[in-house]
Write an enzyme that holds these catalytic residues in place. Sequence first.
Site, PDB file in Angstrom:
ATOM      1  NE  ARG A  36       7.425 -10.147   6.219  1.00  0.00           N
ATOM      2  CZ  ARG A  36       7.531  -8.628   4.877  1.00  0.00           C
ATOM      3  NH1 ARG A  36       7.775  -7.473   5.606  1.00  0.00           N
ATOM      4  NH2 ARG A  36       7.863  -8.555   4.237  1.00  0.00           N
ATOM      5  CE  LYS A 197       8.866  -0.597  -4.903  1.00  0.00           C
ATOM      6  NZ  LYS A 197       8.964  -1.692  -4.118  1.00  0.00           N
ATOM      7  N   GLY A 351       5.104  -8.065  -1.913  1.00  0.00           N
ATOM      8  CA  GLY A 351       4.881  -6.512  -1.573  1.00  0.00           C
ATOM      9  C   GLY A 351       3.495  -6.754  -1.774  1.00  0.00           C
ATOM     10  N   GLY A 374      11.424  -7.788  -1.532  1.00  0.00           N
ATOM     11  CA  GLY A 374      13.005  -7.240  -1.972  1.00  0.00           C
ATOM     12  C   GLY A 374      13.809  -8.879  -1.825  1.00  0.00           C
TER      13      GLY A 374
HETATM   14  N1  LIG Z   1       0.512   1.825 -15.044  1.00  0.00           N
HETATM   15  C1  LIG Z   1       1.497   2.303 -14.400  1.00  0.00           C
HETATM   16  N2  LIG Z   1       1.265   3.860 -13.824  1.00  0.00           N
HETATM   17  C2  LIG Z   1       1.918   3.898 -12.385  1.00  0.00           C
HETATM   18  N3  LIG Z   1       1.963   3.080 -11.541  1.00  0.00           N
HETATM   19  C3  LIG Z   1       1.682   1.703 -11.075  1.00  0.00           C
HETATM   20  C4  LIG Z   1       1.105   0.954 -12.918  1.00  0.00           C
HETATM   21  N4  LIG Z   1       0.819   0.068 -13.078  1.00  0.00           N
HETATM   22  C5  LIG Z   1       0.711  -0.502 -11.580  1.00  0.00           C
HETATM   23  N5  LIG Z   1       1.484   0.588 -10.941  1.00  0.00           N
HETATM   24  C6  LIG Z   1       1.865   0.832  -9.461  1.00  0.00           C
HETATM   25  O1  LIG Z   1       2.744   0.415  -9.070  1.00  0.00           O
HETATM   26  C7  LIG Z   1       2.485  -0.058  -7.904  1.00  0.00           C
HETATM   27  C8  LIG Z   1       3.608  -1.521  -7.268  1.00  0.00           C
HETATM   28  O2  LIG Z   1       5.056  -1.630  -8.284  1.00  0.00           O
HETATM   29  P1  LIG Z   1       5.832  -2.227  -7.339  1.00  0.00           P
HETATM   30  O3  LIG Z   1       6.157  -1.743  -6.243  1.00  0.00           O
HETATM   31  O4  LIG Z   1       7.327  -2.121  -8.470  1.00  0.00           O
HETATM   32  O5  LIG Z   1       6.031  -3.597  -7.183  1.00  0.00           O
HETATM   33  P2  LIG Z   1       5.346  -4.914  -5.556  1.00  0.00           P
HETATM   34  O6  LIG Z   1       5.811  -4.283  -4.896  1.00  0.00           O
HETATM   35  O7  LIG Z   1       4.452  -5.637  -6.532  1.00  0.00           O
HETATM   36  O8  LIG Z   1       7.181  -5.618  -5.746  1.00  0.00           O
HETATM   37  C9  LIG Z   1       0.969  -0.087  -7.377  1.00  0.00           C
HETATM   38  O9  LIG Z   1       1.063   0.501  -5.902  1.00  0.00           O
HETATM   39  C10 LIG Z   1       1.011   0.202  -8.792  1.00  0.00           C
HETATM   40  O10 LIG Z   1      -0.481   0.844  -8.200  1.00  0.00           O
HETATM   41  O1  LIG Z   2       9.409  -5.915   4.983  1.00  0.00           O
HETATM   42  C1  LIG Z   2      10.816  -5.812   4.540  1.00  0.00           C
HETATM   43  O2  LIG Z   2      11.339  -5.868   3.265  1.00  0.00           O
HETATM   44  P1  LIG Z   2       9.613  -5.997   1.261  1.00  0.00           P
HETATM   45  O3  LIG Z   2       8.763  -5.410   2.175  1.00  0.00           O
HETATM   46  O4  LIG Z   2      10.595  -5.838   0.230  1.00  0.00           O
HETATM   47  O5  LIG Z   2       9.012  -7.520   1.446  1.00  0.00           O
HETATM   48  C2  LIG Z   2      11.714  -6.689   5.235  1.00  0.00           C
HETATM   49  O6  LIG Z   2      10.933  -7.279   6.248  1.00  0.00           O
HETATM   50  C3  LIG Z   2      12.939  -5.959   4.704  1.00  0.00           C
HETATM   51  O7  LIG Z   2      12.730  -4.962   5.847  1.00  0.00           O
HETATM   52  P2  LIG Z   2      14.130  -3.131   5.266  1.00  0.00           P
HETATM   53  O8  LIG Z   2      13.210  -3.268   3.382  1.00  0.00           O
HETATM   54  O9  LIG Z   2      13.455  -2.379   5.980  1.00  0.00           O
HETATM   55  O10 LIG Z   2      14.903  -3.792   5.665  1.00  0.00           O
END
Ligand SMILES: Nc1ncnc2c1ncn2[C@@H]1O[C@H](COP(=O)(O)OP(=O)(O)O)[C@@H](O)[C@H]1O
Ligand SMILES: O=C(OP(=O)(O)O)[C@H](O)COP(=O)(O)O
Length: 394
Positions: A36, A197, A351, A374
Amino acid sequence: MNKKTLRDIDVKGKRVFCRVDFNVPMKDGKVTDETRIRAALPTIQHLVEQGAKVILASHLGRPKGEVVEELRLTAVAERLQALLGKDVAKADEAFGENVQKTIDSMNEGDVLVLENVRFYPGEEKNDAELAKAFAELADVYVNDAFGAAHRAHASTEGIAHHIPAVAGFLMEKELDVLSKALSNPDRPFTAIVGGAKVKDKIDVIDNLLDKVDNLIIGGGLSYTFIKALGHEVGKSLLEEDKIDLAKSFMEKAKKNGVNFYMPVDVVVADDFSNDANTQTVSIENIPSDWEGLDAGPKTREIYADVIKNSKLVIWNGPMGVFELDTFANGTKAVAEALAEATDTYSVIGGGDSAAAVEKFGLADKMSHISTGGGASLEFMEGKELPGVVALNDK
Ligand SMILES: Nc1ncnc2c1ncn2[C@@H]1O[C@H](COP(=O)(O)OP(=O)(O)O)[C@@H](O)[C@H]1O
Ligand SMILES: O=C(OP(=O)(O)O)[C@H](O)COP(=O)(O)O
């Protein structure tokens, strides 16, 4: 973009309050991933070269309106100094008399990093007084914090109502790539949605079904869809109350002529660990005591084919528990297919998916890796980002 950007203004000799997203991962007081910071460099360098007095503001973590020593931006300012190759000053506060004095003594091209804006309760409340106090420090506001653009906070939204407000280069690029992807996509256009999620991704799936040619569902999300087809999912991740919605998405896909892909086979395990016993089963045969943690080989092949035949792919959420090597193959197959598909424009949405391509050493093979998790999701859901809406129109 219909918003003014850095290109539209002259910043020479001006005090520029530039909001960046330096919310970077830290461990033992050190920055562990500077993506970043690097992403904000084009804007910062431009401001320096144009002779602005560059005042950088950011949040780090979630200190909830209090000073948290580990969340000071000191180490971040040091990393920035090394990356910029020039002195970077650091203030211990984000506004007020001392900060004002420091700014008064700045020369053109100097760079100052303010303290974590979330040390003040007014930041997240978008307090009008705090927004004004930030605005009083500067002549111009530049928002380059795409990762925080979905937050209506004093330094991302409120301040923009007081002084001329424009987008920085990173903000501009993120919005250009994502809006082009969604409004005028090269086709075939494929969206891959995975991760864990389920609740957070429902709205984005709904919106994407109006835009894409192919939708691929993977990762933890899959099991709610497998259940919706009437199969048992054992101990896999399941959102009981979203089963009907999953069914409605499959119907919407059919109605809209969207090719809908979900796993045909999965890797199940008897434990959530690298040394678990595993087996590959078709989705009709998930054993009741086992948990689905990755896409199976047939599924990987199908997904890779769809990717290679696409012109544009947006990807959000891993295909399995990629953090454990035993269950990383599905995510790796998607990342590799994207890396090999050189005619395909690939957009990775923040993420964990970004962490996954980084882990596989394929980050530089992707066309665009968004700095906002996000923020990119909310954008793809069709929501307006408050940090962007507040900027001056062209
Ligand atoms: N089949 C599964 N069962 C449980 N967790 C899973 C599975 N597939 C992926 N995950 C988990 O999902 C997590 C990421 O999910 P999410 O936060 O929704 O994705 P992102 O951060 O890319 O938006 C990872 O930590 C991964 O281990
Ligand atoms: O890391 C961030 O969000 P992200 O993990 O969804 O990319 C941004 O810096 C926003 O942070 P926040 O979700 O604490 O408002």
